[in-house]
Design an enzyme around this catalytic site. Structure first.
Site, PDB file in Angstrom:
ATOM      1  N   MET A  18       0.813  -1.205   0.000  1.00  0.00           N
ATOM      2  CA  MET A  18       0.000   0.000   0.000  1.00  0.00           C
ATOM      3  C   MET A  18       0.855   1.267   0.000  1.00  0.00           C
ATOM      4  O   MET A  18       0.536   2.247  -0.674  1.00  0.00           O
ATOM      5  CB  MET A  18      -0.913   0.011   1.226  1.00  0.00           C
ATOM      6  CG  MET A  18      -2.004  -1.038   1.197  1.00  0.00           C
ATOM      7  SD  MET A  18      -3.212  -0.725  -0.092  1.00  0.00           S
ATOM      8  CE  MET A  18      -3.715   0.907   0.363  1.00  0.00           C
ATOM      9  N   ASP A  60      13.647   2.491  10.926  1.00  0.00           N
ATOM     10  CA  ASP A  60      12.923   1.721  11.934  1.00  0.00           C
ATOM     11  C   ASP A  60      11.931   2.668  12.586  1.00  0.00           C
ATOM     12  O   ASP A  60      12.315   3.561  13.346  1.00  0.00           O
ATOM     13  CB  ASP A  60      13.902   1.159  12.967  1.00  0.00           C
ATOM     14  CG  ASP A  60      13.215   0.439  14.125  1.00  0.00           C
ATOM     15  OD1 ASP A  60      11.963   0.392  14.164  1.00  0.00           O
ATOM     16  OD2 ASP A  60      13.928  -0.068  15.014  1.00  0.00           O
ATOM     17  N   VAL A  61      10.650   2.496  12.281  1.00  0.00           N
ATOM     18  CA  VAL A  61       9.639   3.464  12.739  1.00  0.00           C
ATOM     19  C   VAL A  61       9.444   3.449  14.251  1.00  0.00           C
ATOM     20  O   VAL A  61       8.804   4.352  14.797  1.00  0.00           O
ATOM     21  CB  VAL A  61       8.275   3.232  12.044  1.00  0.00           C
ATOM     22  CG1 VAL A  61       8.363   3.563  10.566  1.00  0.00           C
ATOM     23  CG2 VAL A  61       7.760   1.801  12.262  1.00  0.00           C
ATOM     24  N   ASN A  87       2.041   4.998   7.505  1.00  0.00           N
ATOM     25  CA  ASN A  87       1.493   3.831   6.828  1.00  0.00           C
ATOM     26  C   ASN A  87       2.048   2.500   7.343  1.00  0.00           C
ATOM     27  O   ASN A  87       1.384   1.472   7.243  1.00  0.00           O
ATOM     28  CB  ASN A  87       1.773   3.959   5.323  1.00  0.00           C
ATOM     29  CG  ASN A  87       1.435   2.709   4.546  1.00  0.00           C
ATOM     30  OD1 ASN A  87       0.277   2.408   4.290  1.00  0.00           O
ATOM     31  ND2 ASN A  87       2.467   1.949   4.165  1.00  0.00           N
ATOM     32  N   TYR A 150      -3.644  -6.289  17.225  1.00  0.00           N
ATOM     33  CA  TYR A 150      -3.871  -5.493  16.011  1.00  0.00           C
ATOM     34  C   TYR A 150      -5.040  -4.542  16.231  1.00  0.00           C
ATOM     35  O   TYR A 150      -4.934  -3.337  15.978  1.00  0.00           O
ATOM     36  CB  TYR A 150      -4.150  -6.414  14.824  1.00  0.00           C
ATOM     37  CG  TYR A 150      -4.353  -5.667  13.526  1.00  0.00           C
ATOM     38  CD1 TYR A 150      -3.265  -5.139  12.830  1.00  0.00           C
ATOM     39  CD2 TYR A 150      -5.624  -5.476  12.994  1.00  0.00           C
ATOM     40  CE1 TYR A 150      -3.440  -4.440  11.642  1.00  0.00           C
ATOM     41  CE2 TYR A 150      -5.809  -4.782  11.810  1.00  0.00           C
ATOM     42  CZ  TYR A 150      -4.719  -4.266  11.136  1.00  0.00           C
ATOM     43  OH  TYR A 150      -4.909  -3.569   9.962  1.00  0.00           O
ATOM     44  N   THR A 185      -4.403  -6.658  -2.000  1.00  0.00           N
ATOM     45  CA  THR A 185      -2.952  -6.590  -2.136  1.00  0.00           C
ATOM     46  C   THR A 185      -2.431  -7.937  -2.635  1.00  0.00           C
ATOM     47  O   THR A 185      -3.091  -8.971  -2.450  1.00  0.00           O
ATOM     48  CB  THR A 185      -2.297  -6.262  -0.784  1.00  0.00           C
ATOM     49  OG1 THR A 185      -2.649  -7.278   0.160  1.00  0.00           O
ATOM     50  CG2 THR A 185      -2.750  -4.911  -0.285  1.00  0.00           C
TER      51      THR A 185
END
Length: 244
Positions: A18, A60-61, A87, A150, A185
């Site tokens: 995405m 690395d977020v 994202n 999640y 996806t």
């Protein structure tokens, strides 16, 4: 004129999936895009394909220092930051009993803490510019139940979006969340998974799953000045699934 002409956009998790679709559409609409991801091979290749108005940064977020480097590199290359698209994320399908504490914390770090860190990193430069748009990718599982961890993280993204929107509104910064349903996806549209997805699609009011570009279209809207009076809101892309 293109809808994002000369806007500078950071998109996390942009090396594939995405995030890649978002990046391609934003660039088609005139943006300069910073792609961040932990997958440096795919990220580098995509940035080279997209040309001089694309920059890839390995990122690395969940790391605050990495976020500081992304902001600095973006400003050094393009001079400003207009839009952040949070994202990057991971999914999980384990039950509560099968989810370890380490599993749970990993999900929260990537899906939730990274969004907090991203907003915290870009807000100072947006405040100085008195404008900006932050787009947090949540999920319909930020509205209704799903897998443990999640779902929790995606509800948190929804809440953080509203809190940040209220704080940032006086500074001209808009903060919104996008809540995709089932998206076609490559990862899910293959093998046995594809059959299951196609069967599930029959239960969706619109009788189909979404294409990635349909989510990217919402990213484009929220990144553009077309959404100049929208903040603190959820934008749902689920074919009517959560309306049932």
């Amino acid at each position: 004129m293109a809808r994002l002409q000369d806007k500078v956009i950071i998109i996390t998790g942009a090396a594939q999936g995405m995030g890649e679709t978002h990046a391609r559409l934003c660039m088609e609409e005139g943006a300069k895009v910073v792609l961040t991801d932990i997958n440096s091979d795919k990220g580098d290749a995509l940035a080279k394909e997209l040309g001089d108005n694309a920059l890839f940064i390995k990122h690395d977020v969940t790391n605050e220092d990495d976020w500081a480097q992304v902001v600095k590199a973006t400003q050094d290359k393009f001079g400003k930051i207009d839009v952040l698209v949070n994202n990057a994320g991971i999914t999980t399908h384990k039950s509560i009993l099968d989810t370890s504490v380490d599993d749970y914390r990993k999900i929260l770090e990537i899906n939730q803490v990274s969004v907090f860190l991203g907003m915290k990193a870009v807000i100072p430069t947006m405040k100085a510019a008195k404008q900006g748009s932050i787009i947090n990718i949540s999920s319909i599982n930020g509205l209704v139940g799903g897998a443990i961890g999640y779902t929790d993280s995606k509800f948190a993204v929804r809440g953080m979006t509203k809190a940040a929107a209220l704080e940032c509104a006086p500074h001209g910064i808009r903060v919104n969340s996008i809540h995709p349903g089932v998206i076609a996806t490559p990862m899910i549209m293959q093998g046995d998974t594809k059959d299951a997805v196609e069967a599930f699609a029959k239960t969706i009011p619109m009788r189909r799953v979404a294409q990635p570009e349909e989510v990217s279209g919402m990213v484009l809207f929220l990144a553009s000045d077309d959404s100049s009076y929208s903040t603190g809101s959820e934008f749902i892309i689920d074919g009517g699934l959560t309306a049932q």
